[in-house]
Design a protein around this motif. Structure first.
Motif, PDB file in Angstrom:
ATOM      1  N   LYS A 128       0.820  -1.260  -0.122  1.00  0.00           N
ATOM      2  CA  LYS A 128       0.042  -0.007   0.010  1.00  0.00           C
ATOM      3  C   LYS A 128       0.988   1.404  -0.048  1.00  0.00           C
ATOM      4  O   LYS A 128       1.579   1.408  -0.948  1.00  0.00           O
ATOM      5  N   ARG A 129       0.836   2.163   0.965  1.00  0.00           N
ATOM      6  CA  ARG A 129       1.660   3.166   1.052  1.00  0.00           C
ATOM      7  C   ARG A 129       3.015   3.115   2.097  1.00  0.00           C
ATOM      8  O   ARG A 129       3.562   3.994   2.371  1.00  0.00           O
ATOM      9  N   THR A 130       3.137   2.001   2.343  1.00  0.00           N
ATOM     10  CA  THR A 130       4.458   1.664   2.999  1.00  0.00           C
ATOM     11  C   THR A 130       5.610   0.856   2.332  1.00  0.00           C
ATOM     12  O   THR A 130       5.249  -0.230   1.817  1.00  0.00           O
ATOM     13  N   LEU A 131       6.847   1.549   2.404  1.00  0.00           N
ATOM     14  CA  LEU A 131       8.134   0.854   2.029  1.00  0.00           C
ATOM     15  C   LEU A 131       8.730   0.358   3.164  1.00  0.00           C
ATOM     16  O   LEU A 131       9.109   0.935   4.131  1.00  0.00           O
ATOM     17  N   TYR A 132       9.015  -1.090   3.075  1.00  0.00           N
ATOM     18  CA  TYR A 132       9.973  -1.606   3.876  1.00  0.00           C
ATOM     19  C   TYR A 132      11.328  -1.758   3.291  1.00  0.00           C
ATOM     20  O   TYR A 132      11.721  -2.159   2.199  1.00  0.00           O
ATOM     21  N   ILE A 133      12.323  -1.083   4.238  1.00  0.00           N
ATOM     22  CA  ILE A 133      13.536  -0.900   3.606  1.00  0.00           C
ATOM     23  C   ILE A 133      14.552  -1.225   4.831  1.00  0.00           C
ATOM     24  O   ILE A 133      14.303  -1.677   5.965  1.00  0.00           O
ATOM     25  N   GLU A 134      16.020  -1.244   4.238  1.00  0.00           N
ATOM     26  CA  GLU A 134      16.997  -1.795   5.190  1.00  0.00           C
ATOM     27  C   GLU A 134      18.446  -1.021   4.693  1.00  0.00           C
ATOM     28  O   GLU A 134      18.307  -0.515   3.443  1.00  0.00           O
ATOM     29  N   GLY A 135      19.272  -0.772   5.601  1.00  0.00           N
ATOM     30  CA  GLY A 135      20.523  -0.190   5.288  1.00  0.00           C
ATOM     31  C   GLY A 135      20.564   1.115   5.413  1.00  0.00           C
ATOM     32  O   GLY A 135      21.133   1.883   4.482  1.00  0.00           O
ATOM     33  N   LEU A 136      19.680   1.763   6.328  1.00  0.00           N
ATOM     34  CA  LEU A 136      19.391   3.233   6.337  1.00  0.00           C
ATOM     35  C   LEU A 136      20.300   3.971   7.505  1.00  0.00           C
ATOM     36  O   LEU A 136      20.816   3.076   8.254  1.00  0.00           O
TER      37      LEU A 136
END
Length: 181
Positions: A128-136
């Motif tokens: 939906k409107r959520t991005l799941y990220i890593e390495g931030l």
């Protein structure tokens, strides 16, 4: 055949004005990060144990459609506002590779005339409107200004110079190094 019109010069007004241009931006979302204070966030993300987080885009602007096809990319650029920074200095003492003060623009120091941040992160998924990220390296609550796909053919420059940094120096930081800026 119609005669060709002379091209318009849309940029002249920006060169001839004595007053600086005012720019207004609105965040498109916010970062939900494990980093709650500036010294806790890595200066460059940890490649061995990358932190995970989410970016939640705001409602009401049709961002669900704007995110279409983004999940086909493994990495994205996140452009954001470093909301907790106040003030800046023209020279800084970087935490890596320097025993002398350096010009701010030759470093990645966070305290800048405009507190704009740019990070490449791994995109794990989009829902939906959520991005799941890593390495931030972004703090919790960081306002997101824009998102763009990372394109290896355009964003990686294999023969780029390292400037004043020693490319063979170990890429390690200690907590005291991070407070040197």
């Amino acid at each position: 055949m119609k005669p060709k019109k002379a091209p318009k010069d849309y940029t002249e007004k920006f060169h001839s004005s004595d007053e600086p241009l005012t720019i207004e931006m609105q965040p498109i979302g916010v970062v939900y990060s494990p980093f709650k204070e500036r010294f806790a966030a890595p200066r460059q993300p940890d490649l061995h144990a990358p932190a995970t987080a989410t970016i939640e885009l705001h409602r009401g602007s049709n961002f669900e459609q704007a995110l279409s096809d983004l999940d086909s990319f493994s990495h994205i650029w996140v452009i954001y506002w470093m909301h907790l920074n106040q003030g800046w200095n023209p020279t800084v003492m970087p935490p890596r590779g320097s025993e002398v003060r350096r010009g701010l623009f030759s470093t990645r120091a966070p305290h800048r005339p405009n507190s704009i941040g740019l990070s490449v992160v791994k995109l794990n998924r989009v829902h939906k409107r959520t991005l799941y990220i890593e390495g931030l390296d972004m703090l919790d609550g960081t306002p997101v200004l824009d998102i763009k796909p990372y394109l290896p053919y355009a964003d990686a420059v294999p023969d780029a110079s390292h400037g004043w940094l020693d490319p063979d120096a170990p890429f390690l930081f200690s907590a005291s190094d991070l407070k040197r800026e």
